[in-house]
Write a protein that holds these residues in place. Structure first.
Motif, PDB file in Angstrom:
ATOM      1  N   GLN A  71      14.763  -2.929  -0.121  1.00 41.15           N
ATOM      2  CA  GLN A  71      15.079  -4.301  -0.349  1.00 41.15           C
ATOM      3  C   GLN A  71      15.257  -5.151   0.913  1.00 41.15           C
ATOM      4  N   PRO A  72      15.973  -4.451   1.884  1.00 41.98           N
ATOM      5  CA  PRO A  72      16.244  -5.232   3.302  1.00 41.98           C
ATOM      6  C   PRO A  72      14.752  -6.005   4.036  1.00 41.98           C
ATOM      7  N   ILE A  73      13.798  -5.276   3.649  1.00 44.19           N
ATOM      8  CA  ILE A  73      12.705  -5.642   4.439  1.00 44.19           C
ATOM      9  C   ILE A  73      11.792  -6.483   3.698  1.00 44.19           C
ATOM     10  N   VAL A  74      11.804  -6.382   2.347  1.00 45.89           N
ATOM     11  CA  VAL A  74      11.183  -7.218   1.375  1.00 45.89           C
ATOM     12  C   VAL A  74      11.487  -8.690   1.251  1.00 45.89           C
ATOM     13  N   SER A  75      10.601  -9.587   1.770  1.00 44.91           N
ATOM     14  CA  SER A  75      10.688 -11.024   1.850  1.00 44.91           C
ATOM     15  C   SER A  75      10.460 -11.517   0.596  1.00 44.91           C
ATOM     16  N   GLU A  76       9.699 -11.122  -0.268  1.00 53.40           N
ATOM     17  CA  GLU A  76       9.255 -11.785  -1.672  1.00 53.40           C
ATOM     18  C   GLU A  76       8.554 -10.754  -2.488  1.00 53.40           C
TER      19      GLU A  76
END
Length: 170
Positions: free
Chosen positions: A158-163
């Motif tokens: 999740q930390p690298i998922v922007s959307e």
């Protein structure tokens, strides 16, 4: 861009600022084990959590496109249309898809049609590459794999998922 086809259809598009791409690719290549030519999250076994930790330390972002309840031949074009439209709207310059000869000709036709429809011809270059030749595909593969597996994997990436974009209709 890479996809996962289990429990729905997921496309993950990993992105990095063009100026940073060489450094990110070098870091990704350094994460390979032994003489392996690429990372493939399905095959990484016990290393997955460590790899995700390393990915989350990089200046990369991913967008996940999801469609459930449709066969691959319907979901893939719907998600690619959404991705290409978003890339043009956000000023992206280059899209790399993992080479799959069974859909490559169709992908090219569909992407060109979509670019024409959104005024992106000449703005967004696109190509298919083998996974061994493009380390950013490894990152997209990991994100798509984590999303189709659900938690705790989804939470770890999740930390690298922007959307996350859900496409409901073809």
């Amino acid at each position: 861009m890479d996809e996962s086809k289990a429990h729905g259809y997921y496309i993950a598009a990993a992105a990095v600022a063009r100026g940073d791409i060489a450094g990110i690719e070098k870091r990704l290549r350094a994460l390979r084990m032994g003489n392996r030519s690429s990372l493939h999250f399905h095959s990484e076994g016990n290393r997955r959590a460590k790899l995700l930790h390393e990915f989350c330390q990089m200046d990369v972002r991913a967008t996940v496109y999801v469609m459930r309840g449709y066969k691959d031949r319907v979901a893939r074009p719907a998600l690619l249309r959404a991705l290409v439209g978003d890339m043009v709207a956000n000023g992206a310059q280059h899209l790399v898809l993992e080479r799959d000869e069974s859909v490559e000709t169709w992908d090219r036709r569909m992407i060109r049609e979509r670019l024409d429809a959104v005024g992106g011809l000449g703005q967004l270059a696109y190509e298919h590459k083998n996974r061994n030749d493009q380390p950013m595909l490894w990152l997209a593969d990991a994100v798509a794999w984590c999303y189709q597996k659900g938690n705790p994997w989804k939470a770890k990436v999740q930390p690298i998922v922007s959307e996350v974009i859900t496409v409901d209709q073809p």
